[in-house]
Design a protein around this motif. Structure first.
Motif, short mmCIF file in Angstrom:
data_model
loop_
_atom_site.label_atom_id
_atom_site.label_comp_id
_atom_site.label_asym_id
_atom_site.label_seq_id
_atom_site.Cartn_x
_atom_site.Cartn_y
_atom_site.Cartn_z
N THR A 93 0.87 -1.17 0.00
CA THR A 93 0.00 0.00 0.00
C THR A 93 0.91 1.23 0.00
OG1 THR A 93 -1.54 -1.25 1.37
CG2 THR A 93 -1.89 1.12 1.23
N VAL A 94 0.92 1.99 -1.09
CA VAL A 94 1.86 3.09 -1.25
C VAL A 94 1.09 4.42 -1.29
CG1 VAL A 94 3.67 4.10 -2.70
CG2 VAL A 94 3.45 1.60 -2.50
N PRO A 95 1.23 5.27 -0.28
CA PRO A 95 0.49 6.53 -0.25
C PRO A 95 0.88 7.46 -1.40
CG PRO A 95 1.41 6.01 1.92
CD PRO A 95 2.04 5.07 0.94
N ASP A 96 -0.13 8.10 -1.99
CA ASP A 96 0.08 9.17 -2.96
C ASP A 96 0.09 10.47 -2.18
OD1 ASP A 96 -0.17 11.21 -4.84
OD2 ASP A 96 -1.52 10.09 -6.14
N LEU A 97 1.25 11.10 -2.10
CA LEU A 97 1.41 12.29 -1.25
C LEU A 97 0.45 13.40 -1.62
CD1 LEU A 97 5.31 12.56 -0.84
CD2 LEU A 97 3.66 11.11 0.38
N GLN A 98 0.09 13.50 -2.89
CA GLN A 98 -0.77 14.60 -3.34
C GLN A 98 -2.22 14.46 -2.87
OE1 GLN A 98 0.62 17.25 -4.87
NE2 GLN A 98 2.53 16.14 -4.57
N THR A 99 -2.58 13.32 -2.31
CA THR A 99 -3.98 13.09 -1.93
C THR A 99 -4.24 13.26 -0.45
OG1 THR A 99 -3.69 10.70 -1.55
CG2 THR A 99 -4.18 11.42 -3.82
N LEU A 100 -3.25 13.65 0.31
CA LEU A 100 -3.41 13.77 1.76
C LEU A 100 -4.45 14.82 2.11
CD1 LEU A 100 -2.52 13.17 4.68
CD2 LEU A 100 -0.70 14.86 4.36
N ARG A 101 -5.31 14.48 3.07
CA ARG A 101 -6.31 15.42 3.57
C ARG A 101 -6.70 15.05 4.99
NH1 ARG A 101 -9.86 15.83 -0.68
NH2 ARG A 101 -8.09 15.08 -1.87
N ILE A 102 -7.27 16.01 5.70
CA ILE A 102 -7.78 15.78 7.04
C ILE A 102 -9.21 15.27 6.92
CG2 ILE A 102 -8.23 16.81 9.30
CD1 ILE A 102 -5.25 16.80 8.38
N VAL A 103 -9.56 14.28 7.75
CA VAL A 103 -10.92 13.72 7.76
C VAL A 103 -11.72 14.45 8.84
CG1 VAL A 103 -12.32 11.63 7.95
CG2 VAL A 103 -9.97 11.49 7.07
N PRO A 104 -12.65 15.34 8.47
CA PRO A 104 -13.27 16.21 9.48
C PRO A 104 -14.24 15.50 10.41
CG PRO A 104 -14.19 16.64 7.29
CD PRO A 104 -13.04 15.71 7.10
N TRP A 105 -14.76 14.32 10.03
CA TRP A 105 -15.74 13.66 10.91
C TRP A 105 -15.09 12.63 11.84
CZ3 TRP A 105 -15.80 13.50 5.58
CH2 TRP A 105 -15.41 12.30 4.98
N HIS A 106 -13.77 12.48 11.77
CA HIS A 106 -13.06 11.64 12.73
C HIS A 106 -12.05 12.50 13.47
CE1 HIS A 106 -14.80 7.93 11.42
NE2 HIS A 106 -14.27 7.98 10.21
N PRO A 107 -11.95 12.37 14.78
CA PRO A 107 -11.00 13.22 15.52
C PRO A 107 -9.55 12.89 15.19
CG PRO A 107 -11.97 11.55 16.98
CD PRO A 107 -12.71 11.48 15.67
N ASP A 108 -8.78 13.94 14.94
CA ASP A 108 -7.32 13.83 14.81
C ASP A 108 -6.91 12.79 13.78
OD1 ASP A 108 -7.31 15.66 16.95
OD2 ASP A 108 -7.32 14.03 18.41
N THR A 109 -7.59 12.78 12.63
CA THR A 109 -7.37 11.75 11.61
C THR A 109 -7.09 12.37 10.26
OG1 THR A 109 -8.81 10.18 12.78
CG2 THR A 109 -8.41 9.76 10.45
N ALA A 110 -6.10 11.83 9.57
CA ALA A 110 -5.78 12.21 8.20
C ALA A 110 -5.92 10.99 7.30
CB ALA A 110 -4.39 12.80 8.10
N LEU A 111 -5.95 11.21 5.98
CA LEU A 111 -6.11 10.10 5.03
C LEU A 111 -5.24 10.32 3.81
CD1 LEU A 111 -9.26 8.27 3.84
CD2 LEU A 111 -7.93 9.53 2.14
#
Length: 466
Positions: A93-111
């Protein structure tokens, strides 16, 4: 917290995520069905994952959509793993750096959205939907074009439990609102609490929400996303579908993009809008000198879509249920036809000046995988450009009122659509043998599962009479 993060370098990402108090990172990617698969990791693991990727069992490539069983691989399968490695090994599973975002409905979570890679540096997993779209976009660039697209998604909100087996008959499902109200502002206000929640959370998620309205079915919504480069636009739609389901569940509702949840309800669509720009950034579909303001490029692109529409139907309508939607006045594309602002055709031309002139593919349903639907539209159009395919005359008649025309008729069931995809030369050229063979095998397994199931319709029709 902001929705997006500076994604220039891994070290900058880590620093900003820690500064924003992120403790959990979701790593998610798309499977064949369009379902997000992945893992959650603590922030302290992220540096290693960004460097090496995260191992994950590849078994989800052969799971049925409801995870009831695994699709058996053929005995001579070698596929994308060597013969000795067919026992469900790990992929990365290889993250695409350009797609990073904060998930507003989960506390302290990014995706991160992730790409699937083979181990030992052997390249991308060839059956990956996101990877397939990336390859098609790459061929578009090689041909001198930047593709842009946007997806319009419809879904139902139901007052049903999430995460439990569903044994209700279709007519027992309880929608958010009992009455339909197409574009209705007054009745639409009754569902505005959840509608506003979804819109605002999606905006905070960094998704380009344009508009929201009640649709033709009871408790049905349409939410449109702004256009963008085709890979990013498909990412937006994929994130949107997953996000809507999560937000609905947190509000004790079930969101479904199923093509046809109830015979008497309108189907869920996923219309795909597409346009091209040339290397200078000029709109390639517009020609001020043409009587219809349509360029030769657009006509050949449309010709290719129409030419491949039958063969690519299985990508637009991926389940047996998908074909329940293809009825007259369903506003689904049921024929390989085109016309200017004609919603009864399979391919609608939208004339909106130099920057807004585009094509709208009206065949795919809400159950379509956004990456595969976008890839099919682009591949068909680019095939038309490469081969200068004539689309034929524009049709301004009501297609739904005409008798079925064998020249333009599209498949009416998944079995026919899968057979056409398997035999398609353009599909194997643009998507690759690995993907086509994998997809065909998965869909034939779905057809088998349907064929052995006793349905409520059969019981109601035959139980007493027979």
């Amino acid at each position: 917290m902001t929705a997006t993060v500076n994604t220039e370098t891994p070290s900058a990402i880590l620093a900003q995520l820690k500064e924003q108090g992120i403790t959990t990172v979701v790593l998610g990617g798309c499977d064949t069905h369009g379902i997000m698969r992945g893992k959650r990791i603590p922030i302290r693991q992220l540096a290693e994952v960004l460097e090496r990727g995260l191992p994950m069992c590849e078994v989800f490539w052969v799971m049925h959509v409801d995870e009831s069983d695994l699709v058996e691989r053929p005995k001579d399968h070698t596929g994308y793993f060597p013969t000795e490695r067919t026992g469900y090994p790990d992929i990365l599973t290889v993250p695409d750096l350009q797609t990073l975002r904060i998930v507003p409905w989960h506390p302290d979570t990014a995706l991160f959205l992730c790409d699937w890679q083979l181990p030992e540096g052997k390249g991308p997993v060839p059956v990956s939907p996101r990877g397939l779209l990336r390859r098609v976009v790459g061929r578009a660039h090689h041909m001198g074009y930047d593709p842009y697209s946007a997806l319009e998604l419809e879904f139902y909100l139901l007052r049903e439990q999430v995460g439990v087996p569903h044994h209700k008959r279709p007519d027992e499902l309880v929608p958010l609102q009992e009455l339909p109200s197409t574009y209705g502002v007054v009745l639409g206000s009754l569902q505005e609490d959840i509608g506003a929640t979804i819109r605002n959370q999606m905006l905070a998620y960094g998704l380009p929400i344009e508009a929201c309205n009640p649709e033709t079915g009871p408790g049905q919504f349409e939410i449109t996303l702004h256009y963008g480069p085709s890979l990013a636009a498909a990412d937006d739609a994929f994130l949107f579908k997953s996000g809507v389901k999560e937000i609905a569940a947190r509000n004790d509702l079930l969101a479904t993009f199923m093509a046809k949840p109830n015979t008497n309800w309108a189907g869920n669509s996923c219309h795909v809008h597409v346009s091209l720009r040339d290397r200078l950034g000029h709109a390639a579909f517009y020609d001020a000198a043409d009587p219809d303001r349509l360029s030769t490029t657009m006509r050949h692109f449309a010709g290719g879509i129409l030419h491949t529409m039958r063969e690519f139907t299985a990508l637009m309508a991926p389940t047996p249920n998908s074909y329940r939607r293809f009825t007259p006045y369903s506003w689904a594309g049921t024929t390989a036809t085109w016309g200017i602002d004609n919603r009864s055709t399979g391919l609608r031309v939208i004339c909106d000046g130099e920057r807004g002139t585009r094509l709208e593919h009206r065949q795919p349903g809400g159950d379509a995988n956004p990456y595969l639907a976008t890839a099919a539209v682009l591949a068909g159009g680019l095939y038309g450009l490469a081969n200068e395919v004539d689309p034929g005359p524009l049709d301004q008649s009501d297609i739904y009122r005409r008798p079925v025309d064998a020249r333009t008729a599209l498949p009416t069931d998944l079995r026919e659509a899968v057979d056409l995809l398997e035999a398609s030369g353009p599909a194997r050229d643009w998507f690759g043998d690995d993907f086509v063979d994998h997809y065909v095998r998965m869909k034939r397994a779905e057809l088998h599962a349907q064929s052995v199931a006793v349905t409520d319709w059969e019981v109601a029709r035959y139980l007493e009479a027979m």
